[in-house]
Scaffold this motif. Structure first.
Motif, PDB file in Angstrom:
ATOM      1  N   GLY A  40       0.774  -1.228   0.000  1.00 59.24           N
ATOM      2  CA  GLY A  40       0.000   0.000   0.000  1.00 59.24           C
ATOM      3  C   GLY A  40       0.805   1.278   0.000  1.00 59.24           C
ATOM      4  O   GLY A  40       0.232   2.371  -0.006  1.00 59.24           O
ATOM      5  N   ASN A  41       2.122   1.187   0.004  1.00 60.21           N
ATOM      6  CA  ASN A  41       2.969   2.371   0.042  1.00 60.21           C
ATOM      7  C   ASN A  41       3.723   2.535  -1.268  1.00 60.21           C
ATOM      8  O   ASN A  41       4.399   1.623  -1.730  1.00 60.21           O
ATOM      9  N   GLY A  42       3.609   3.735  -1.859  1.00 58.17           N
ATOM     10  CA  GLY A  42       4.291   4.036  -3.104  1.00 58.17           C
ATOM     11  C   GLY A  42       5.289   5.163  -2.909  1.00 58.17           C
ATOM     12  O   GLY A  42       6.275   5.020  -2.201  1.00 58.17           O
ATOM     13  N   ASP A  43       5.014   6.302  -3.550  1.00 60.83           N
ATOM     14  CA  ASP A  43       5.893   7.471  -3.454  1.00 60.83           C
ATOM     15  C   ASP A  43       7.303   7.164  -3.932  1.00 60.83           C
ATOM     16  O   ASP A  43       8.289   7.698  -3.408  1.00 60.83           O
ATOM     17  N   ARG A  44       7.421   6.298  -4.939  1.00 61.71           N
ATOM     18  CA  ARG A  44       8.732   5.952  -5.483  1.00 61.71           C
ATOM     19  C   ARG A  44       8.764   6.275  -6.981  1.00 61.71           C
ATOM     20  O   ARG A  44       9.214   5.490  -7.802  1.00 61.71           O
ATOM     21  N   GLU A  45       8.319   7.446  -7.318  1.00 58.74           N
ATOM     22  CA  GLU A  45       8.182   7.820  -8.718  1.00 58.74           C
ATOM     23  C   GLU A  45       9.517   8.210  -9.346  1.00 58.74           C
ATOM     24  O   GLU A  45      10.322   8.921  -8.745  1.00 58.74           O
ATOM     25  N   ARG A  46       9.725   7.742 -10.550  1.00 57.70           N
ATOM     26  CA  ARG A  46      10.772   8.266 -11.417  1.00 57.70           C
ATOM     27  C   ARG A  46      10.143   8.534 -12.774  1.00 57.70           C
ATOM     28  O   ARG A  46       9.348   7.730 -13.264  1.00 57.70           O
ATOM     29  N   GLN A  47      10.511   9.675 -13.369  1.00 53.14           N
ATOM     30  CA  GLN A  47       9.886  10.103 -14.613  1.00 53.14           C
ATOM     31  C   GLN A  47      10.947  10.375 -15.674  1.00 53.14           C
ATOM     32  O   GLN A  47      12.067  10.796 -15.365  1.00 53.14           O
ATOM     33  N   VAL A  66      13.787  12.979 -15.677  1.00 51.47           N
ATOM     34  CA  VAL A  66      13.440  14.365 -15.334  1.00 51.47           C
ATOM     35  C   VAL A  66      12.926  14.495 -13.906  1.00 51.47           C
ATOM     36  O   VAL A  66      12.740  15.611 -13.423  1.00 51.47           O
ATOM     37  N   TYR A  67      12.656  13.371 -13.243  1.00 54.99           N
ATOM     38  CA  TYR A  67      12.263  13.427 -11.833  1.00 54.99           C
ATOM     39  C   TYR A  67      12.702  12.147 -11.147  1.00 54.99           C
ATOM     40  O   TYR A  67      12.516  11.051 -11.671  1.00 54.99           O
ATOM     41  N   ASP A  68      13.283  12.312  -9.949  1.00 55.11           N
ATOM     42  CA  ASP A  68      13.716  11.184  -9.132  1.00 55.11           C
ATOM     43  C   ASP A  68      13.299  11.476  -7.695  1.00 55.11           C
ATOM     44  O   ASP A  68      13.769  12.451  -7.097  1.00 55.11           O
ATOM     45  N   HIS A 110      14.027  17.024  -2.313  1.00 54.20           N
ATOM     46  CA  HIS A 110      14.257  17.451  -0.944  1.00 54.20           C
ATOM     47  C   HIS A 110      13.050  18.180  -0.355  1.00 54.20           C
ATOM     48  O   HIS A 110      12.847  18.175   0.862  1.00 54.20           O
ATOM     49  N   LYS A 111      12.245  18.811  -1.204  1.00 56.76           N
ATOM     50  CA  LYS A 111      11.037  19.476  -0.705  1.00 56.76           C
ATOM     51  C   LYS A 111      10.020  18.444  -0.229  1.00 56.76           C
ATOM     52  O   LYS A 111       9.335  18.650   0.765  1.00 56.76           O
ATOM     53  N   ARG A 112       9.940  17.370  -0.928  1.00 53.79           N
ATOM     54  CA  ARG A 112       8.979  16.322  -0.587  1.00 53.79           C
ATOM     55  C   ARG A 112       9.437  15.526   0.634  1.00 53.79           C
ATOM     56  O   ARG A 112       8.621  15.070   1.423  1.00 53.79           O
ATOM     57  N   PHE A 113      10.739  15.356   0.751  1.00 54.91           N
ATOM     58  CA  PHE A 113      11.306  14.596   1.865  1.00 54.91           C
ATOM     59  C   PHE A 113      12.311  15.472   2.617  1.00 54.91           C
ATOM     60  O   PHE A 113      13.526  15.257   2.517  1.00 54.91           O
ATOM     61  N   PRO A 114      11.817  16.478   3.344  1.00 50.44           N
ATOM     62  CA  PRO A 114      12.728  17.436   4.001  1.00 50.44           C
ATOM     63  C   PRO A 114      13.615  16.812   5.063  1.00 50.44           C
ATOM     64  O   PRO A 114      14.655  17.378   5.416  1.00 50.44           O
ATOM     65  N   HIS A 115      13.215  15.671   5.593  1.00 48.50           N
ATOM     66  CA  HIS A 115      14.002  15.012   6.631  1.00 48.50           C
ATOM     67  C   HIS A 115      14.904  13.916   6.069  1.00 48.50           C
ATOM     68  O   HIS A 115      15.457  13.103   6.809  1.00 48.50           O
ATOM     69  N   GLY A 116      15.036  13.923   4.753  1.00 49.73           N
ATOM     70  CA  GLY A 116      15.884  12.934   4.106  1.00 49.73           C
ATOM     71  C   GLY A 116      15.076  11.999   3.233  1.00 49.73           C
ATOM     72  O   GLY A 116      13.902  11.724   3.528  1.00 49.73           O
ATOM     73  N   PRO A 117      15.671  11.503   2.160  1.00 45.92           N
ATOM     74  CA  PRO A 117      14.950  10.622   1.232  1.00 45.92           C
ATOM     75  C   PRO A 117      14.676   9.267   1.855  1.00 45.92           C
ATOM     76  O   PRO A 117      15.245   8.909   2.890  1.00 45.92           O
TER      77      PRO A 117
END
Length: 219
Positions: free
Chosen positions: A51-58, A196-198, A203-210
């Motif tokens: 159920g957990n994603g948020d691993r987008e690469r474009q 174009v996206y990893d 860093h904005k999405r994961f301010p406390h680290g990836p």
């Protein structure tokens, strides 16, 4: 391995998706995000586990995906997921369960493909909306194939003549499949020139680290 060919694309088209059901579903997908005329289409990839994603690469591909059929493939086994475009590897997601990263390997998944409206987020962050005067929209496929074996309790569902069979003397080709040096170089080229996206660099999405897997060589 699962692969297909795609013709015309629009705002957001889930070209090829593996997904299980339930609140803690697994999912592996290709999606094409549309754009304004003259701007490139974005190939969006993601991996969900439990159920957990948020691993987008474009990616902006090295060809226009709307002008001809191309091959888009997913190889999924218990050790890795590899995404391909025209037999060129563009992304690899390895099984890193040994450091606590969930990996989609314990749930059966179905194959889905759809054409759907995602203009709330897909094109330039949702700024560009679908122009419905061009409807109805269509997508075309050719030569779609899916080759699969089910592994359970240490045994394979393949027959003894299959190259994937556990009893074959060249055993577990499917299970062992990994990128050789030449294909790894191709994937690095894609990452350098066309990604174009990893999510690992957001860093904005994961301010406390990836996410944890980003600190490991996942390629």
């Amino acid at each position: 391995m699962i692969h297909g060919f795609l013709g015309f694309l629009i705002q957001c088209f889930s070209l090829l998706q593996l997904s299980s059901k339930g609140a803690n579903w697994d999912e592996i997908d290709f999606e094409f995000l549309g754009n304004v005329t003259g701007e490139p289409y974005t190939l969006h990839t993601n991996v969900f586990s439990q159920g957990n994603g948020d691993r987008e690469r474009q990616f902006h591909l090295w060809f226009d995906p709307t002008t001809d059929f191309h091959t888009y493939s997913i190889l999924w086994n218990p050790k890795r997921v590899i995404f391909y475009a025209d037999d060129v590897p563009i992304r690899e997601f390895k099984n890193l369960e040994y450091i606590g990263i969930p990996f989609p390997k314990n749930q059966p998944m179905r194959i889905y493909s759809s054409l759907w409206n995602a203009d709330s987020w897909a094109t330039q962050g949702g700024r560009i909306k679908i122009d419905w005067k061009y409807a109805p929209f269509t997508a075309s496929y050719s030569n779609f194939t899916a080759d699969a074996c089910i592994w359970a309790f240490g045994a394979s569902s393949c027959d003894t003549n299959s190259p994937y069979s556990n009893s074959n003397s060249k055993t577990k080709v499917w299970l062992r499949h990994e990128l050789d040096i030449a294909k790894k170089r191709k994937m690095r080229w894609v990452e350098k020139n066309h990604m174009v996206y990893d999510y690992c660099k957001d860093h904005k999405r994961f301010p406390h680290g990836p996410p944890l897997e980003c600190s490991v060589d996942n390629n």
